[in-house]
Design an enzyme around this catalytic site. Structure first.
Site, PDB file in Angstrom:
ATOM      1  N   VAL A  18       0.759  -1.283  -0.052  1.00 46.07           N
ATOM      2  CA  VAL A  18      -0.143   0.053  -0.181  1.00 46.07           C
ATOM      3  C   VAL A  18       0.770   1.009  -0.004  1.00 46.07           C
ATOM      4  O   VAL A  18       0.287   2.436  -0.227  1.00 46.07           O
ATOM      5  CB  VAL A  18      -1.273   0.121   1.226  1.00 46.07           C
ATOM      6  CG1 VAL A  18      -1.938  -1.209   1.179  1.00 46.07           C
ATOM      7  CG2 VAL A  18      -0.194  -0.054   2.434  1.00 46.07           C
ATOM      8  N   ILE A  25      -4.975  -3.272   7.809  1.00 49.08           N
ATOM      9  CA  ILE A  25      -3.516  -2.828   7.551  1.00 49.08           C
ATOM     10  C   ILE A  25      -3.131  -1.845   8.526  1.00 49.08           C
ATOM     11  O   ILE A  25      -3.793  -0.683   8.640  1.00 49.08           O
ATOM     12  CB  ILE A  25      -3.367  -2.530   6.022  1.00 49.08           C
ATOM     13  CG1 ILE A  25      -3.361  -3.647   5.039  1.00 49.08           C
ATOM     14  CG2 ILE A  25      -1.959  -1.905   6.110  1.00 49.08           C
ATOM     15  CD1 ILE A  25      -3.351  -3.356   3.736  1.00 49.08           C
ATOM     16  N   LYS A  48      -5.013   5.918  13.984  1.00 47.03           N
ATOM     17  CA  LYS A  48      -6.295   5.349  14.100  1.00 47.03           C
ATOM     18  C   LYS A  48      -7.551   6.677  14.082  1.00 47.03           C
ATOM     19  O   LYS A  48      -8.554   6.395  13.566  1.00 47.03           O
ATOM     20  CB  LYS A  48      -6.446   4.657  15.307  1.00 47.03           C
ATOM     21  CG  LYS A  48      -5.576   3.416  14.916  1.00 47.03           C
ATOM     22  CD  LYS A  48      -6.121   2.388  13.858  1.00 47.03           C
ATOM     23  CE  LYS A  48      -5.463   1.146  13.667  1.00 47.03           C
ATOM     24  NZ  LYS A  48      -5.767   0.219  12.500  1.00 47.03           N
ATOM     25  N   TYR A  77       0.738   2.990  22.573  1.00 43.61           N
ATOM     26  CA  TYR A  77       0.121   2.802  21.245  1.00 43.61           C
ATOM     27  C   TYR A  77       0.612   4.272  20.446  1.00 43.61           C
ATOM     28  O   TYR A  77       0.505   4.216  19.326  1.00 43.61           O
ATOM     29  CB  TYR A  77      -1.325   2.696  21.336  1.00 43.61           C
ATOM     30  CG  TYR A  77      -2.065   2.245  20.034  1.00 43.61           C
ATOM     31  CD1 TYR A  77      -1.647   1.014  19.609  1.00 43.61           C
ATOM     32  CD2 TYR A  77      -2.951   2.942  19.499  1.00 43.61           C
ATOM     33  CE1 TYR A  77      -2.235   0.552  18.460  1.00 43.61           C
ATOM     34  CE2 TYR A  77      -3.546   2.518  18.583  1.00 43.61           C
ATOM     35  CZ  TYR A  77      -3.432   1.155  17.836  1.00 43.61           C
ATOM     36  OH  TYR A  77      -3.655   0.862  16.602  1.00 43.61           O
TER      37      TYR A  77
HETATM   38  P1  NAD Z   1      -1.675  -8.678  11.166  1.00 44.01           P
HETATM   39  O1  NAD Z   1      -0.144  -8.559  11.339  1.00 44.01           O
HETATM   40  O2  NAD Z   1      -1.969  -9.939  11.004  1.00 44.01           O
HETATM   41  O3  NAD Z   1      -2.044  -7.514   9.949  1.00 44.01           O
HETATM   42  C1  NAD Z   1      -1.520  -6.468   9.810  1.00 44.01           C
HETATM   43  C2  NAD Z   1      -1.417  -6.397   8.313  1.00 44.01           C
HETATM   44  O4  NAD Z   1      -0.727  -5.031   7.583  1.00 44.01           O
HETATM   45  C3  NAD Z   1      -0.352  -7.483   7.710  1.00 44.01           C
HETATM   46  O5  NAD Z   1      -0.968  -8.476   6.911  1.00 44.01           O
HETATM   47  C4  NAD Z   1       0.795  -6.872   6.895  1.00 44.01           C
HETATM   48  O6  NAD Z   1       1.310  -7.412   5.881  1.00 44.01           O
HETATM   49  C5  NAD Z   1      -0.008  -5.566   6.600  1.00 44.01           C
HETATM   50  N1  NAD Z   1       0.769  -4.363   6.114  1.00 44.01           N
HETATM   51  C6  NAD Z   1       1.601  -3.683   7.031  1.00 44.01           C
HETATM   52  N2  NAD Z   1       2.388  -2.695   5.986  1.00 44.01           N
HETATM   53  C7  NAD Z   1       2.009  -2.991   4.719  1.00 44.01           C
HETATM   54  C8  NAD Z   1       1.912  -2.493   3.545  1.00 44.01           C
HETATM   55  N3  NAD Z   1       2.966  -1.462   3.196  1.00 44.01           N
HETATM   56  N4  NAD Z   1       1.294  -3.021   2.477  1.00 44.01           N
HETATM   57  C9  NAD Z   1       0.347  -3.933   2.646  1.00 44.01           C
HETATM   58  N5  NAD Z   1       0.089  -4.519   3.661  1.00 44.01           N
HETATM   59  C10 NAD Z   1       0.890  -4.195   4.675  1.00 44.01           C
HETATM   60  O7  NAD Z   1      -2.148  -7.851  12.688  1.00 44.01           O
HETATM   61  P2  NAD Z   1      -3.964  -7.568  12.899  1.00 44.01           P
HETATM   62  O8  NAD Z   1      -3.913  -7.348  14.256  1.00 44.01           O
HETATM   63  O9  NAD Z   1      -4.587  -8.785  12.225  1.00 44.01           O
HETATM   64  O10 NAD Z   1      -3.979  -6.118  12.076  1.00 44.01           O
HETATM   65  C11 NAD Z   1      -5.168  -6.082  11.113  1.00 44.01           C
HETATM   66  C12 NAD Z   1      -5.651  -4.721  11.505  1.00 44.01           C
HETATM   67  O11 NAD Z   1      -6.551  -4.603  12.788  1.00 44.01           O
HETATM   68  C13 NAD Z   1      -4.746  -3.422  11.619  1.00 44.01           C
HETATM   69  O12 NAD Z   1      -5.243  -2.239  11.199  1.00 44.01           O
HETATM   70  C14 NAD Z   1      -4.495  -3.104  13.299  1.00 44.01           C
HETATM   71  O13 NAD Z   1      -4.573  -1.872  13.537  1.00 44.01           O
HETATM   72  C15 NAD Z   1      -6.239  -3.515  13.622  1.00 44.01           C
HETATM   73  N6  NAD Z   1      -6.145  -3.819  15.070  1.00 44.01           N
HETATM   74  C16 NAD Z   1      -5.595  -4.854  15.692  1.00 44.01           C
HETATM   75  C17 NAD Z   1      -5.667  -5.249  17.048  1.00 44.01           C
HETATM   76  C18 NAD Z   1      -5.158  -6.256  17.646  1.00 44.01           C
HETATM   77  O14 NAD Z   1      -4.702  -6.123  18.931  1.00 44.01           O
HETATM   78  N7  NAD Z   1      -4.367  -7.109  17.076  1.00 44.01           N
HETATM   79  C19 NAD Z   1      -6.958  -4.390  17.552  1.00 44.01           C
HETATM   80  C20 NAD Z   1      -7.633  -3.408  17.075  1.00 44.01           C
HETATM   81  C21 NAD Z   1      -7.295  -3.184  15.590  1.00 44.01           C
HETATM   82  O1  0WE Z   2      -3.032  -1.724  15.477  1.00 45.05           O
HETATM   83  C1  0WE Z   2      -2.423  -2.520  16.444  1.00 45.05           C
HETATM   84  C2  0WE Z   2      -1.024  -2.945  16.075  1.00 45.05           C
HETATM   85  C3  0WE Z   2      -0.284  -1.777  15.409  1.00 45.05           C
HETATM   86  C4  0WE Z   2       1.306  -2.033  14.943  1.00 45.05           C
HETATM   87  C5  0WE Z   2       1.941  -3.030  15.603  1.00 45.05           C
HETATM   88  C6  0WE Z   2       3.332  -3.265  15.073  1.00 45.05           C
HETATM   89  C7  0WE Z   2       4.060  -4.277  15.806  1.00 45.05           C
HETATM   90  C8  0WE Z   2       5.350  -4.453  14.840  1.00 45.05           C
HETATM   91  C9  0WE Z   2       1.862  -1.209  13.942  1.00 45.05           C
HETATM   92  N1  0WE Z   2       3.072  -1.299  13.688  1.00 45.05           N
HETATM   93  C10 0WE Z   2       3.701  -2.159  14.113  1.00 45.05           C
HETATM   94  N2  0WE Z   2       4.846  -2.335  13.857  1.00 45.05           N
HETATM   95  C11 0WE Z   2       5.847  -3.501  13.962  1.00 45.05           C
HETATM   96  O2  0WE Z   2       7.241  -3.495  13.689  1.00 45.05           O
HETATM   97  N3  0WE Z   2      -3.020  -2.786  17.499  1.00 45.05           N
HETATM   98  C12 0WE Z   2      -4.258  -2.341  17.939  1.00 45.05           C
HETATM   99  C13 0WE Z   2      -2.263  -3.825  18.435  1.00 45.05           C
HETATM  100  C14 0WE Z   2      -1.713  -3.097  19.468  1.00 45.05           C
HETATM  101  O3  0WE Z   2      -0.395  -2.708  19.510  1.00 45.05           O
HETATM  102  C15 0WE Z   2      -0.036  -1.956  20.496  1.00 45.05           C
HETATM  103  C16 0WE Z   2      -1.298  -1.898  21.524  1.00 45.05           C
HETATM  104  C17 0WE Z   2      -2.167  -2.753  20.584  1.00 45.05           C
HETATM  105  C18 0WE Z   2      -3.482  -3.172  21.277  1.00 45.05           C
HETATM  106  C19 0WE Z   2       1.038  -1.193  20.867  1.00 45.05           C
HETATM  107  C20 0WE Z   2       1.088  -0.642  22.146  1.00 45.05           C
HETATM  108  C21 0WE Z   2       0.100  -0.723  22.803  1.00 45.05           C
HETATM  109  C22 0WE Z   2      -1.048  -1.326  22.640  1.00 45.05           C
END
Ligand code: NAD
Ligand code: 0WE
Length: 275
Positions: free
Chosen positions: A68, A95, A165, A158
């Site tokens: 992206v 993402i 976000k 965060y």
């Molecule tokens: P995940 O690591 O499985 O998914 C994150 C995805 O972002 C990966 O597939 C990665 O390849 C993709 N990505 C990052 N940089 C990119 C780029 N340049 N081009 C294309 N793709 C790219 O983790 P997840 O937790 O499933 O995250 C999915 C979404 O959910 C994110 O927006 C995250 O902020 C959100 N989210 C996560 C949580 C949590 O606690 N895990 C909570 C709330 C929201």
């Molecule tokens: O959106 C997210 C994950 C965001 C994220 C996580 C990483 C880890 C690896 C973005 N960029 C990166 N880059 C990396 O190299 N969440 C909602 C999960 C999450 O991440 C946190 C949280 C929570 C919840 C980070 C700090 C505090 C809480």
């Protein structure tokens, strides 16, 4: 046979990394209701994980690479879908990315470069995906993105992701207005913490999970499958009058103003150490 919620519907899921991904929970929920999926992944590393996973889907998915950070890559991805299918009914954006070293310490220390990168990958990519998806949704459609409560309230570490976000949620509302007349609904799911790749290596993540388990109304944690079910509602006809909304899929944690008092000792234990 009984009609399924997503029978005859096709769409793209962006952000699948592995079987822990929220995108995978959504993919399964949509698949189980008859949807045909296109799945995009970031690079060759992800491709190795995503390909075998997709064998589990009932209908063979369109697999596409899409970074992206490159508009050219995004355009190619949507052009391929246009070529193969002509139209789509839904889009899932799952993402986010920021420099891991800045997901700790102070938000005021965020660098200009990481600010720009975080906003680019975690927010602009959503707007660009909406722009490219809209022409493929001629007779209406639905779009969902993933957000986190760190946009509304300060969550330690965060940091700049919370700012991104907040921008993402506002972008979602503007996109919902822009595309509404075309019958396209745009919503966000604010998920509670889930142990995914994007949560790996985040300090105190285990503590956060336990904290949510102790104090959320439903007293447990959220799974990718839970998020998948909510996404199914928003992307199917069930959500036909819902747009511009942030749906919290967090077991009720967002509504909480204080800890669960009869779990005070457990909360103290989480805070004081290790667990
Ligand atoms: P995940 O690591 O499985 O998914 C994150 C995805 O972002 C990966 O597939 C990665 O390849 C993709 N990505 C990052 N940089 C990119 C780029 N340049 N081009 C294309 N793709 C790219 O983790 P997840 O937790 O499933 O995250 C999915 C979404 O959910 C994110 O927006 C995250 O902020 C959100 N989210 C996560 C949580 C949590 O606690 N895990 C909570 C709330 C929201
Ligand atoms: O959106 C997210 C994950 C965001 C994220 C996580 C990483 C880890 C690896 C973005 N960029 C990166 N880059 C990396 O190299 N969440 C909602 C999960 C999450 O991440 C946190 C949280 C929570 C919840 C980070 C700090 C505090 C809480």
């Amino acid at each position: 046979m009984e009609k399924l919620l997503m029978d005859g519907k096709r769409g793209l899921i962006m952000g699948l990394a592995n079987d822990k991904s929220i995108a995978w929970g959504i993919a399964q929920a949509l698949n189980n209701q008859g949807a045909q999926l296109a799945v995009s992944y970031q690079n060759e590393v992800m491709e190795k994980r995503v390909k075998p996973l997709c064998l589990q889907l009932d209908k063979e998915p369109l697999l596409l690479q899409c970074d992206v950070t490159s508009s050219e890559s995004m355009e190619k991805c949507f052009a391929k879908i246009a070529q193969e299918w002509g139209k789509i009914d839904f889009l899932v954006h799952a993402i986010a990315f920021s420099d891991k070293n800045q997901l700790r310490g102070r938000t005021v220390d965020t660098t200009r470069d990481n600010f720009a990168m975080t906003m680019d990958i975690s927010c602009f990519s959503f707007l660009e995906a909406c722009k490219l998806a809209a022409p493929l949704m001629g007779d209406g459609g639905a779009i969902v993105t993933l957000t986190y409560m760190g946009s509304e309230k300060v969550m330690p570490n965060y940091n700049i992701m919370g700012v991104a976000k907040a921008a993402l949620e506002t972008s979602m509302r503007y996109a919902a207005f822009d595309l509404g007349e075309q019958g396209i609904r745009v919503n966000a799911i604010s998920a509670g913490p889930i142990k995914t790749l994007a949560a790996s290596g985040i300090g105190d993540f285990r503590k956060m999970l336990h904290w949510n388990e102790l104090n959320s109304a439903l007293a447990h944690n959220v799974t990718p499958e839970d998020v998948g079910m909510a996404a199914l509602g928003l992307l199917s006809d069930c959500g036909r009058a819902i747009t511009g909304e942030v749906v919290h899929v967090d077991c009720g944690y967002h509504a909480q103003g204080m800890i669960r008092m009869n779990k005070a000792a457990e909360n103290a234990a989480v805070l004081s150490e290790g667990l």
